[in-house]
Design an enzyme around this catalytic site. Structure first.
Site, PDB file in Angstrom:
ATOM      1  N   SER A   1       1.483  -9.885  -0.816  1.00 47.58           N
ATOM      2  CA  SER A   1       1.154  -8.456  -0.735  1.00 47.58           C
ATOM      3  C   SER A   1       1.558  -7.811   0.586  1.00 47.58           C
ATOM      4  CB  SER A   1      -0.337  -8.250  -0.986  1.00 47.58           C
ATOM      5  OG  SER A   1      -1.115  -9.056  -0.111  1.00 47.58           O
TER       6      SER A   1
ATOM      7  N   LYS B   1       0.808  -1.222   0.000  1.00 46.47           N
ATOM      8  CA  LYS B   1       0.000   0.000   0.000  1.00 46.47           C
ATOM      9  C   LYS B   1       0.843   1.275   0.000  1.00 46.47           C
ATOM     10  CE  LYS B   1      -4.489  -1.533   1.401  1.00 46.47           C
ATOM     11  NZ  LYS B   1      -4.326  -2.904   1.938  1.00 46.47           N
TER      12      LYS B   1
ATOM     13  N   GLU C   1      -9.751   6.681   3.519  1.00 49.13           N
ATOM     14  CA  GLU C   1     -10.584   5.682   4.173  1.00 49.13           C
ATOM     15  C   GLU C   1      -9.682   4.514   4.534  1.00 49.13           C
ATOM     16  OE1 GLU C   1     -10.146   5.804   0.905  1.00 49.13           O
ATOM     17  OE2 GLU C   1      -9.515   3.726   0.623  1.00 49.13           O
TER      18      GLU C   1
HETATM   19  C1  LIG Z   1      -5.187  -3.938   1.639  1.00 46.62           C
HETATM   20  C2  LIG Z   1      -4.482  -5.199   1.394  1.00 46.62           C
HETATM   21  C3  LIG Z   1      -4.867  -6.067   0.346  1.00 46.62           C
HETATM   22  C4  LIG Z   1      -6.065  -5.833  -0.520  1.00 46.62           C
HETATM   23  O1  LIG Z   1      -6.049  -4.670  -1.301  1.00 46.62           O
HETATM   24  P1  LIG Z   1      -5.794  -4.673  -2.849  1.00 46.62           P
HETATM   25  O2  LIG Z   1      -6.059  -3.275  -3.239  1.00 46.62           O
HETATM   26  O3  LIG Z   1      -6.754  -5.646  -3.482  1.00 46.62           O
HETATM   27  O4  LIG Z   1      -4.394  -5.085  -3.088  1.00 46.62           O
HETATM   28  C5  LIG Z   1      -4.128  -7.209   0.132  1.00 46.62           C
HETATM   29  N1  LIG Z   1      -3.062  -7.514   0.915  1.00 46.62           N
HETATM   30  C6  LIG Z   1      -2.666  -6.708   1.918  1.00 46.62           C
HETATM   31  C7  LIG Z   1      -1.490  -7.105   2.723  1.00 46.62           C
HETATM   32  C8  LIG Z   1      -3.358  -5.536   2.195  1.00 46.62           C
HETATM   33  O5  LIG Z   1      -2.958  -4.746   3.206  1.00 46.62           O
END
Ligand SMILES: *Cc1c(COP(=O)(O)O)cnc(C)c1O
Length: 405
Positions: free
Chosen positions: A390, A102, A124
């Site tokens: 992610s 993010k 948000e």
């Molecule tokens: C917020 C988040 C997501 C989901 O958000 P996307 O916009 O779909 O990537 C996925 N993995 C992590 C670790 C997150 O913090």
């Protein structure tokens, strides 16, 4: 073979990129109240010249390198490769500053906000990860920061609330609706209507009115930009056979696929959150269960009742807990460019433990949904598979440990 049937190898080009009005096929657009027309229009006019400018690119890339810690490693997971009969590489977004992908987007948009002369930043947040990323870049850039978060989430994600406050942000607990992410988005949009001139609304995923999905996808596209040279170095070609990512709003998935969308050698597989299962009321699998509608300024797939009331999403993963999905993925999924699995809570938890025990990497529960795709696939031994981790699982340890498998 299974995948020959399941995957289209011929598809329309350009499915993942918007037209001038912000439409990806029939999804996207900018459905905003009249009072925001000017703000959204100004942003539409301003964003491309700024982010394509020399000055922006230089600052963005310097910060990604020295502050965020990019490039993130592309790690060959040898034990998991052996288990699943392929060459599995993990794209380590979990190693970024603040623990997830993010921050890539937050860094880019804070620079955009500065260059547009804005003085107040709002965002948000659901689990609090985007709130923390936004509060972080606001501290870095000395900008006033206000975060909207559902009261339910404020209570269950207390540490992230404290991190945001420590970083100097003001956190507003939203008490409308179910008091979760969807309500926080609505409140952030309402706030924007009241302070349109000075406010930059920093959206956290590939959602919202045009141009946000495109802005966020471009900011996250650094992931696939790095994949190109990292794969060239490691496997001697700059593309994989498969890309795998989890999808909530769709930003880490967008970044993972961005430079491969029109490459028909690359198969794209996404994992959305099935919750208790797509045949139950407790699910967040929007692509499987949603119907066309408008949510937070965009036409997309939405979980809604027959009369258009947005339904609450359910999943163990706070970061995937959203009743909509970005228009880019809605379009690619309906056109067959992306194959989407709904991964249930227990499958995700098991997969999270598996990655932890086999590779020593504790993934965020969101990312564990992507890992859970592996046992559902049939690979050839030479297939190069890139899976985006992610985020890291530090925030989820209690949830993992308390889950009764
Ligand atoms: C917020 C988040 C997501 C989901 O958000 P996307 O916009 O779909 O990537 C996925 N993995 C992590 C670790 C997150 O913090």
């Amino acid at each position: 073979m299974k995948e020959e049937k399941d995957f289209k190898t011929k598809f329309e080009k350009g499915l993942g990129y918007p037209d001038a009005e912000g439409f990806y096929g029939r999804f996207g657009g900018a459905y905003v109240p009249e009072i925001l027309y000017k703000c959204v229009h100004d942003l539409q006019e301003a964003y491309l010249p700024i982010i394509e400018s020399e000055d922006f690119r230089k600052q963005y890339h310097e910060l990604l390198k020295d502050y965020v810690g990019r490039p993130t490693p592309l790690y060959y997971a040898s034990r998991m490769s052996q288990k699943y009969g392929c060459k599995l590489y993990l794209k380590r977004e979990d190693l970024n500053h603040t623990g997830a992908h993010k921050i890539n987007n937050a860094i880019g948009q804070i620079l955009l906000a500065k260059m547009m002369g804005k003085t107040r930043v709002t965002a948000e947040t659901g689990a609090g990860q985007h709130g923390v990323a936004t509060a972080t870049v606001c501290a870095l850039m000395n900008m006033k920061c206000e975060i909207f978060m559902g009261k339910t989430d404020v209570e269950r994600q207390h540490t992230n609330v404290e991190r945001m406050r420590m970083l100097g942000a003001e956190v507003h607990a939203v008490t409308t609706g179910n008091m979760t992410l969807s309500d926080a988005c609505s409140e952030a949009i309402r706030d924007w209507c009241c302070h349109p001139e000075e406010t930059y609304y920093l959206v956290g995923s590939t959602m919202g009115p045009h141009p946000y999905p495109d802005i966020v996808a471009r900011m996250q596209s650094v992931i696939s930009e790095e994949l190109k040279w990292q794969l060239q170095e490691k496997v001697g070609r700059d593309y994989p056979d498969y890309l795998i990512a989890c999808v909530g709003g769709g930003s880490n998935a967008a970044g993972t696929v961005y430079h491969y969308i029109d490459d028909d050698r690359v198969r794209i597989v996404l994992a959305e959150a099935g919750g208790h299962g797509i045949d139950t009321d407790h699910t967040a699998a929007t692509i499987h269960c949603g119907t066309e509608g408008i949510i937070h300024g965009a036409r997309t797939l939405v979980m809604q009742t027959d009369d258009g009331q947005i339904e609450e999403a359910f999943t163990i993963s706070a970061g995937l807990d959203y009743p909509g999905v970005g228009p880019m993925h809605a379009n690619m999924a309906v056109k067959g460019r992306e194959k989407v699995f709904a991964i249930n809570d227990d499958e995700a938890i098991r997969a999270g433990y598996e990655l932890t025990r086999m590779e020593g990497i504790i993934p965020a529960i969101e990312s564990a949904h992507a890992v859970a795709v592996l046992p559902k696939m049939t690979f050839r031994p030479d297939d190069v598979v890139v899976l985006t981790v992610s985020g890291r699982g530090d925030k989820d340890i209690e949830t993992y440990l308390n889950y009764k498998l």
